[in-house]
Design an enzyme around this catalytic site. Sequence first.
Site, mmCIF file in Angstrom:
data_model
loop_
_atom_site.group_PDB
_atom_site.id
_atom_site.type_symbol
_atom_site.label_atom_id
_atom_site.label_comp_id
_atom_site.label_asym_id
_atom_site.label_seq_id
_atom_site.Cartn_x
_atom_site.Cartn_y
_atom_site.Cartn_z
ATOM 1 N N LYS A 75 6.625 -0.543 -14.201
ATOM 2 C CA LYS A 75 8.178 -1.112 -13.707
ATOM 3 C C LYS A 75 8.194 -2.089 -14.401
ATOM 4 O O LYS A 75 7.638 -3.086 -15.323
ATOM 5 C CB LYS A 75 8.671 -2.177 -11.970
ATOM 6 C CG LYS A 75 9.510 -2.152 -12.088
ATOM 7 C CD LYS A 75 9.667 -3.361 -11.288
ATOM 8 C CE LYS A 75 9.305 -2.839 -9.821
ATOM 9 N NZ LYS A 75 9.226 -3.535 -8.248
ATOM 10 N N ASP B 59 3.573 -0.870 -9.727
ATOM 11 C CA ASP B 59 4.786 -1.664 -9.303
ATOM 12 C C ASP B 59 5.110 -2.747 -9.092
ATOM 13 O O ASP B 59 6.022 -3.668 -8.446
ATOM 14 C CB ASP B 59 4.788 -1.272 -7.864
ATOM 15 C CG ASP B 59 6.790 -0.890 -7.527
ATOM 16 O OD1 ASP B 59 7.422 -0.593 -7.946
ATOM 17 O OD2 ASP B 59 6.500 -0.904 -6.447
ATOM 18 N N GLY C 118 0.560 -1.185 -0.215
ATOM 19 C CA GLY C 118 0.248 0.101 0.002
ATOM 20 C C GLY C 118 0.526 1.391 -0.148
ATOM 21 O O GLY C 118 0.020 2.530 -0.577
ATOM 22 N N ASP D 216 -5.371 -6.300 -5.995
ATOM 23 C CA ASP D 216 -3.794 -6.836 -5.492
ATOM 24 C C ASP D 216 -4.274 -7.996 -5.123
ATOM 25 O O ASP D 216 -6.403 -8.335 -5.068
ATOM 26 C CB ASP D 216 -3.200 -6.905 -4.104
ATOM 27 C CG ASP D 216 -1.970 -7.141 -4.820
ATOM 28 O OD1 ASP D 216 -0.782 -6.287 -4.933
ATOM 29 O OD2 ASP D 216 -1.264 -8.879 -4.157
#
Length: 236
Positions: A183, A143, A80, A103
């Site tokens: 990413k 990410d 988070g 998630d």
Amino acid sequence: MTSTRGSAGSRDLKVRVKKTAKLSHSSQLWLQRQLNDPYVKKAKEQGLRSRAAFKLEEMDDRYKFLKPGQRLVDLGCAPGGWCQIAAKRVGLEQGKGRIVGIDLLPVDPIPGVDLIQLDFMAEEAPALLTERLGGKADGVMSDMAANTTGHKKTDHLKIIALAEAALEFANDILAPGGFFLAKLFQGGDSAELLGQLKRDFSTVRNVKPAASRADSSELYVLATGYRRKAAEPAQD
């Protein structure tokens, strides 16, 4: 654990982890790195859930893609840290904006953030997140990193595949002018992905924030100014 002084004249203490049969060598190295990481310490002091929060903070300080009132999606949001930074910058505490984090893992509540435990590649995910946002997203952030195998080429292919899946998701929910942040790893075969981004966004940048570890090959791709046109309906 023991501690030693750094270079001559330095008062910084470096924590070393004693060898133990309970920890593998790689685990000992990871723990030692964590204990000596200034960003880990800083995150704890500021109540942030991960050192990765500083990566987002640094990138936004430089490129100003987070703005008050935005609707954002954070893919693979656990634990988070990125949601925490984004919440401050879009103004959730002032009743501005909307953030939905998704998630596979459960995530402890974050004030103002809508958290969903779901695979973002599930068929129902784009429609569900658009509904929870109350409209199209102004930004999609990721990410996420695939589990590594230790084989560099395989790991690069996995991270590229994950970024491509994130971009496909973003294409379903991004509003015109929106941004995409994901990413990657240096040296990966990202030519096709970058080609798609340059076609669908006005500006594409590779970014290596200072908070990324010096020995890490990770970098981020930041694409702004979403301009992809919706597919034309099929003609009978």
